[in-house]
Design a protein around this motif. Structure first.
Motif, PDB file in Angstrom:
ATOM      1  N   ALA A  45      22.475 -11.475   5.595  1.00  0.00           N
ATOM      2  CA  ALA A  45      22.672 -10.178   4.935  1.00  0.00           C
ATOM      3  C   ALA A  45      22.301 -10.261   3.457  1.00  0.00           C
ATOM      4  CB  ALA A  45      24.114  -9.718   5.102  1.00  0.00           C
ATOM      5  N   ARG A  46      22.624 -11.359   2.809  1.00  0.00           N
ATOM      6  CA  ARG A  46      22.279 -11.524   1.398  1.00  0.00           C
ATOM      7  C   ARG A  46      20.768 -11.677   1.210  1.00  0.00           C
ATOM      8  NH1 ARG A  46      27.264 -11.719   1.722  1.00  0.00           N
ATOM      9  NH2 ARG A  46      28.696 -11.711  -0.035  1.00  0.00           N
ATOM     10  N   ALA A  49      19.458  -8.295   1.449  1.00  0.00           N
ATOM     11  CA  ALA A  49      19.761  -7.580   0.204  1.00  0.00           C
ATOM     12  C   ALA A  49      18.738  -7.910  -0.886  1.00  0.00           C
ATOM     13  CB  ALA A  49      21.167  -7.932  -0.277  1.00  0.00           C
ATOM     14  N   VAL A  70      24.264 -11.864  -4.988  1.00  0.00           N
ATOM     15  CA  VAL A  70      25.181 -10.919  -4.352  1.00  0.00           C
ATOM     16  C   VAL A  70      26.594 -11.469  -4.516  1.00  0.00           C
ATOM     17  CG1 VAL A  70      25.853  -9.751  -2.232  1.00  0.00           C
ATOM     18  CG2 VAL A  70      23.432 -10.185  -2.695  1.00  0.00           C
ATOM     19  N   LEU A 100      24.381  -1.139  -3.433  1.00  0.00           N
ATOM     20  CA  LEU A 100      24.065  -2.093  -2.366  1.00  0.00           C
ATOM     21  C   LEU A 100      24.992  -1.869  -1.182  1.00  0.00           C
ATOM     22  CD1 LEU A 100      22.804  -4.711  -1.177  1.00  0.00           C
ATOM     23  CD2 LEU A 100      24.487  -5.990  -2.534  1.00  0.00           C
ATOM     24  N   SER A 101      24.409  -1.826   0.004  1.00  0.00           N
ATOM     25  CA  SER A 101      25.186  -1.788   1.238  1.00  0.00           C
ATOM     26  C   SER A 101      24.673  -2.879   2.164  1.00  0.00           C
ATOM     27  CB  SER A 101      25.050  -0.419   1.913  1.00  0.00           C
ATOM     28  OG  SER A 101      25.803  -0.378   3.100  1.00  0.00           O
ATOM     29  N   LEU A 102      25.590  -3.663   2.730  1.00  0.00           N
ATOM     30  CA  LEU A 102      25.260  -4.758   3.648  1.00  0.00           C
ATOM     31  C   LEU A 102      25.925  -4.519   4.993  1.00  0.00           C
ATOM     32  CD1 LEU A 102      26.093  -7.884   1.435  1.00  0.00           C
ATOM     33  CD2 LEU A 102      23.868  -6.819   1.758  1.00  0.00           C
ATOM     34  N   SER A 110      21.485  -6.365   7.813  1.00  0.00           N
ATOM     35  CA  SER A 110      20.686  -5.342   7.130  1.00  0.00           C
ATOM     36  C   SER A 110      21.253  -5.078   5.746  1.00  0.00           C
ATOM     37  CB  SER A 110      20.664  -4.043   7.947  1.00  0.00           C
ATOM     38  OG  SER A 110      21.978  -3.542   8.087  1.00  0.00           O
ATOM     39  N   ALA A 111      20.375  -4.527   4.907  1.00  0.00           N
ATOM     40  CA  ALA A 111      20.780  -4.174   3.549  1.00  0.00           C
ATOM     41  C   ALA A 111      19.975  -2.980   3.072  1.00  0.00           C
ATOM     42  CB  ALA A 111      20.584  -5.344   2.596  1.00  0.00           C
TER      43      ALA A 111
END
Length: 117
Positions: A45-46, A49, A70, A100-102, A110-111
């Motif tokens: 996820a990072r 991002a 992050v 930012l959304s993870l 996803s990000a």
């Protein structure tokens, strides 16, 4: 405030884990020491991002992955700590706020990143 950039990225977690196994130095190249301690789904996820942020910034080739860390607020909300090359590019675009959304579920991380002036 105006939107100055948007980026999105998705990562297949098992493929990402395989890549990390094949290329052990990849963790050190992509993540700060603090980020590197996280589980693989969180790392994926990072990575998503950082890719989404690069897209939102116009994908210049000179960004250092460590310059976009992050971090999490005490509530768990993710946010970026920008320094160096990434902070400089954000300043060029007058991006004062980075949203930012993870997410990671069903084998996909996803990000989404939105930059505002």
């Amino acid at each position: 405030m105006a939107v100055v950039g948007v980026g999105i990225d998705v990562v297949d977690i098992s493929r990402f884990e395989d890549a990390l196994r094949r290329t052990p130095g990849m963790v050190d190249r992509l993540f700060t020491a603090t980020e590197a301690t996280r589980p693989v789904a969180s790392l994926a996820a990072r990575f998503a991002a950082k890719e989404a942020l690069a897209k939102a910034l116009g994908a210049p080739g000179n960004l250092d992955w460590h310059d976009a860390e992050v971090v999490s607020e005490s509530s768990g909300r993710p946010l970026f700590s920008l320094t160096g090359t990434v902070a400089a590019r954000a300043a060029e675009l007058d991006a004062a706020t980075v949203h930012l959304s993870l997410s990671h579920d069903a084998g996909i991380a996803s990000a989404v990143v939105v930059l505002e002036s």
